[in-house]
Each structure stands twice: as structure tokens, then as C-alpha cells.
Design an enzyme around this catalytic site. Structure first.
Site, PDB file in Angstrom:
ATOM      1  N   CYS A   1       7.363 -22.204   2.392  1.00 34.68           N
ATOM      2  CA  CYS A   1       5.645 -21.795   2.146  1.00 34.68           C
ATOM      3  C   CYS A   1       4.837 -22.562   2.892  1.00 34.68           C
ATOM      4  O   CYS A   1       5.057 -23.688   3.356  1.00 34.68           O
ATOM      5  CB  CYS A   1       5.192 -21.792   0.702  1.00 34.68           C
ATOM      6  SG  CYS A   1       4.764 -23.204   0.133  1.00 34.68           S
TER       7      CYS A   1
ATOM      8  N   HIS B   1       5.324 -27.945 -12.083  1.00 32.19           N
ATOM      9  CA  HIS B   1       6.167 -29.125 -12.565  1.00 32.19           C
ATOM     10  C   HIS B   1       4.915 -30.414 -12.188  1.00 32.19           C
ATOM     11  O   HIS B   1       4.984 -30.916 -11.042  1.00 32.19           O
ATOM     12  CB  HIS B   1       7.241 -29.138 -11.599  1.00 32.19           C
ATOM     13  CG  HIS B   1       8.313 -28.393 -11.891  1.00 32.19           C
ATOM     14  ND1 HIS B   1       9.283 -27.900 -11.207  1.00 32.19           N
ATOM     15  CD2 HIS B   1       8.423 -27.639 -13.178  1.00 32.19           C
ATOM     16  CE1 HIS B   1      10.192 -27.170 -11.781  1.00 32.19           C
ATOM     17  NE2 HIS B   1       9.642 -27.060 -13.103  1.00 32.19           N
TER      18      HIS B   1
ATOM     19  N   GLU C   1      12.869 -21.673  -9.778  1.00 26.19           N
ATOM     20  CA  GLU C   1      12.960 -20.786  -8.639  1.00 26.19           C
ATOM     21  C   GLU C   1      13.995 -20.207  -8.187  1.00 26.19           C
ATOM     22  O   GLU C   1      13.952 -18.919  -8.176  1.00 26.19           O
ATOM     23  CB  GLU C   1      11.816 -21.464  -7.565  1.00 26.19           C
ATOM     24  CG  GLU C   1      11.765 -20.281  -6.321  1.00 26.19           C
ATOM     25  CD  GLU C   1      11.078 -20.883  -5.047  1.00 26.19           C
ATOM     26  OE1 GLU C   1      10.245 -21.972  -5.273  1.00 26.19           O
ATOM     27  OE2 GLU C   1      11.486 -20.438  -3.960  1.00 26.19           O
TER      28      GLU C   1
ATOM     29  N   CYS D   1      -1.940 -26.126  -3.969  1.00 31.24           N
ATOM     30  CA  CYS D   1      -1.699 -25.256  -3.268  1.00 31.24           C
ATOM     31  C   CYS D   1      -2.490 -24.048  -3.916  1.00 31.24           C
ATOM     32  O   CYS D   1      -2.451 -24.045  -5.250  1.00 31.24           O
ATOM     33  CB  CYS D   1      -0.434 -24.798  -2.809  1.00 31.24           C
ATOM     34  SG  CYS D   1       0.670 -24.492  -4.212  1.00 31.24           S
TER      35      CYS D   1
ATOM     36  N   SER E   1       9.168 -31.896  -9.708  1.00 32.52           N
ATOM     37  CA  SER E   1       8.401 -31.368  -8.602  1.00 32.52           C
ATOM     38  C   SER E   1       9.081 -31.069  -7.339  1.00 32.52           C
ATOM     39  O   SER E   1       9.343 -32.153  -6.668  1.00 32.52           O
ATOM     40  CB  SER E   1       7.070 -31.853  -8.512  1.00 32.52           C
ATOM     41  OG  SER E   1       6.645 -31.261  -7.140  1.00 32.52           O
ATOM     42  N   SER E   2       9.788 -30.004  -6.936  1.00 27.84           N
ATOM     43  CA  SER E   2      10.542 -30.015  -5.758  1.00 27.84           C
ATOM     44  C   SER E   2       9.888 -30.467  -4.511  1.00 27.84           C
ATOM     45  O   SER E   2      10.320 -31.382  -3.783  1.00 27.84           O
ATOM     46  CB  SER E   2      11.300 -28.554  -5.577  1.00 27.84           C
ATOM     47  OG  SER E   2      11.994 -28.311  -4.378  1.00 27.84           O
TER      48      SER E   2
ATOM     49  N   HIS F   1       6.989 -20.564 -10.798  1.00 30.03           N
ATOM     50  CA  HIS F   1       8.489 -20.609 -10.005  1.00 30.03           C
ATOM     51  C   HIS F   1       8.929 -19.206 -10.131  1.00 30.03           C
ATOM     52  O   HIS F   1      10.035 -19.026  -9.283  1.00 30.03           O
ATOM     53  CB  HIS F   1       9.298 -21.673 -10.816  1.00 30.03           C
ATOM     54  CG  HIS F   1       8.447 -22.796 -10.953  1.00 30.03           C
ATOM     55  ND1 HIS F   1       8.230 -23.187 -12.348  1.00 30.03           N
ATOM     56  CD2 HIS F   1       8.506 -24.047 -10.241  1.00 30.03           C
ATOM     57  CE1 HIS F   1       7.355 -24.393 -12.377  1.00 30.03           C
ATOM     58  NE2 HIS F   1       7.656 -24.830 -11.064  1.00 30.03           N
TER      59      HIS F   1
ATOM     60  N   SER G   1       1.676 -29.541  -6.602  1.00 30.54           N
ATOM     61  CA  SER G   1       1.336 -29.335  -8.069  1.00 30.54           C
ATOM     62  C   SER G   1       0.585 -30.346  -8.687  1.00 30.54           C
ATOM     63  O   SER G   1       0.223 -30.422  -9.927  1.00 30.54           O
ATOM     64  CB  SER G   1       2.658 -29.105  -8.961  1.00 30.54           C
ATOM     65  OG  SER G   1       3.466 -29.981  -8.437  1.00 30.54           O
TER      66      SER G   1
END
Ligand code: SF4
Length: 318
Positions: free
Chosen positions: A205, A48, A136, A19, A233-234, A84, A277
Site C-alpha cells: 500500500c 497491531h 492479513e 495511515c 506490526s508487520s 487486517h 499503526s
């Protein structure tokens, strides 16, 4: 043992992978290395993803969790804060140590910081929907004095939340949550507190939303979904969850080496995506591995190109 050379259709999700916030954060580290030379310190993983972190380490980035890990003799070198975001205490700490810092916080995370501050200044009690311990969330909670923001993670938390003044509440969310799970939590809050102040524009987002939508479309039409991304990585973890909900057997893998061909036993259609990511090279690595074992047909989903870009810090673009 899986039979090889069988036909296998691959559905590539679109959009997938990097992104604008991740791209910007990586560029900040790369440009800092170019402008100031190695080492460049990075507080926490810049994004991440193991591949990204190892690639930057090879170029001279040094990852630390706290600023006091930076040796005294390197204090003139830049330190970059991760995408983050960080609690307010971190730049304050950096300034008190005379460190030169560059902030790679994604502007969409900064937007949430600004909003929570605005609610606080207006005297509202604030709820943050997010995952405890995620950097974050730590950063957003740390924009305000301790106790000013209540973290909630589930619908049950939203049901149990007991503000002092139910008519004066606001909410914000982590940017990388499941769109559907968050909608349920927000609906619960809105039902309980009809006057709740909401974000101007959705906090989850554009990249998180678009990648989840793409997985929903592909996940319902494939047997197995492979998500390229790291376990911390969330947004990548959420993509695997969304894929499972859509009906696919979903696996989160760092790279082609993480692929277990037994997962594909009997599969005819495999979906592939990548977290925000995870770079495209990892997707191509999985395709190359699959091409060694199957007669592949690759179908790429069509999507509007993402056009979001963010400016780099002035110190790096002169
Ligand atoms: S996932 Fe969204 S909030 Fe996170 S870095 Fe990317 S654009 Fe920014």
C-alpha cells in the site's frame, strides 16, 4: 553510562505514523462505543499497536481472538473485525450467531481480496506473497477454498513453486511487505512465468511504500534509527529492516520506556519514524525523553502530505 547534554541531531522521517486504514479502523471502534455503549468487541487487535489497543480497552473495547469468546448476554453488542481483514468464514460465523458486526478491514486489503477472487473466477492458479500466520495473510487465503492460493515467502519459494499450468498463474501480495524484498520475489515469478497476471495497482500500500522510502532517505544519514511500533506490526518491523539495510543501527520500540540510551552511545544523528499503526504521541514521548538527556536539534524531513481517506461504514455515520 552515556554522557548527557551532548548535542544530538534528530531527523524525523516524513511521512510516518498513522495511515488512512488505521485511522479508519480506530474511528470505527470509537464510534461504535459512542453509538452502542460498552462493551464493543473487537476480533483480534484492531491494529497491531499496544498503545492503541490499551487506549481502546480503557474506553470499553474488549479484544477477543474468536467470536465464541463473546458471552451470550453481550451478543447484541457490536463486534468489529480488525483492519487486517478476515477469512470469509468469519462474517459467515458472525451471521450464524446473529452477531452485529462492523468490518474495519482496510479498503486496500479488501482490494486484494477482490483481486484474488477475480483471478480465481478466471480459473487462474494464485500465488500470495506474504508472511505465514500474519492475520492479513490468513484473511486473504481465507477468501477462497483451501488450497486455491499458494503462499510464498521468499525467492527460494518462488523458484520452487510448481503450478499445474505455468501459463495461467496470478499473484497478489500482502500490503505491508518490504518493497525491495518483494520486488525480487516478483521478478523471480515474472521470469519463470512471463504470462503471470499482476495486480492492477501495486498491492503493497501507499503508506507502507512511503514510510519505507522516508526511512531509506533518513537511514543512510543517521547513526541510529528508532522505529516506534509494536513487535507484531508487520510494517513497523519492515521499517527497522529497511533502516538497517540503509546503514543505521535500527531499533523497534513500543514507546519512550523502550528506549535504551546505551544504543545512542557515540551517536550524533538519530532518525525517528513510526509504523502505520503507531500514533504521533509516541514519537513526541521519545523526543521528550531525549530532550531530558541531550541538547537536541530536531530536523523534520519534508514530504508531500498523504491525502488518502476512507469512508466509514454506513451503520456508524447514519
Ligand atoms: S498499512 Fe496500508 S493496508 Fe494497512 S491499514 Fe494502513 S493503508 Fe491499509
Amino acid at each position: 553510562m552515556i554522557e548527557t547534554n551532548n548535542p544530538l541531531t534528530i531527523r524525523l522521517c516524513a511521512p510516518r505514523g498513522f495511515c488512512a486504514g488505521v485511522d479508519r479502523a480506530i474511528q470505527i471502534v470509537v464510534l461504535a462505543l459512542k453509538s452502542y455503549g460498552a462493551p464493543v468487541y473487537v476480533r483480534h487487535e484492531i491494529v497491531h499497536n499496544r498503545y492503541v489497543v490499551e487506549g481502546l480497552e480503557a474506553k470499553g473495547a474488549v479484544f477477543v481472538e474468536e467470536l465464541d469468546e463473546i458471552p451470550a448476554e453481550h451478543r447484541a453488542q457490536p463486534v468489529v473485525f480488525s483492519a487486517h481483514g478476515v477469512p470469509k468464514s468469519v462474517p459467515e460465523d458472525a451471521a450464524s450467531r446473529n452477531l452485529f458486526y462492523l468490518d474495519a478491514t482496510c479498503p486496500l486489503v479488501s482490494k486484494v481480496h477482490v483481486e484474488t477472487q477475480r483471478h480465481y473466477d478466471a480459473g487462474r492458479e494464485i500465488v500470495l506473497v506474504g508472511h505465514a500466520g500474519h492475520p492479513e495473510v490468513v484473511g486473504t487465503l481465507g477468501q477462497l477454498p483451501e488450497g486455491a492460493v499458494t503462499l510464498i515467502e521468499t525467492v527460494d519459494d518462488a523458484l520452487a513453486y510448481a503450478p499445474r499450468d505455468p501459463a495461467n498463474v496470478a499473484f497478489a501480495t500482502q500490503t505491508t511487505l518490504s518493497v525491495d524484498d518483494t520486488a525480487e520475489i516478483v521478478e523471480t515469478l515474472r521470469t519463470r512465468f512471463p504470462a503471470i497476471a499482476t495486480p492492477h495497482k501495486e498491492d503493497i500500500c501507499y503508506a507502507t511504500t512511503n514510510r519505507q522510502e522516508a526511512v531509506k532517505a533518513v537511514g543512510a544519514r543517521c547513526d541510529v534509527l528508532l522505529v516506534l511500533g509494536s513487535a507484531n506490526s508487520s510494517n513497523s518491523v519492515r521499517l527497522a529492516e529497511v533502516g538497517r539495510k540503509a546503514g543505521a543501527a535500527a531499533y523497534l520500540i513500543d514507546d519512550a520506556e523502550g528506549l535504551n540510551l546505551d544504543w545512542l552511545q557515540g551517536a550524533r544523528v538519530v532518525g525517528i519514524t513510526a509504523g502505520a499503526s503507531a500514533p504521533e504521541v509516541l514519537v513526541q514521548g521519545v523526543l521528550a525523553r531525549l530532550a531530558q538527556c541531550f541538547d537536541l536539534t530536531v530536523q523534520e524531513a519534508q514530504a508531500e502530505p498523504e491525502t488518502v481517506t476512507f469512508k466509514l461504514p454506513r451503520a456508524l455515520v447514519g
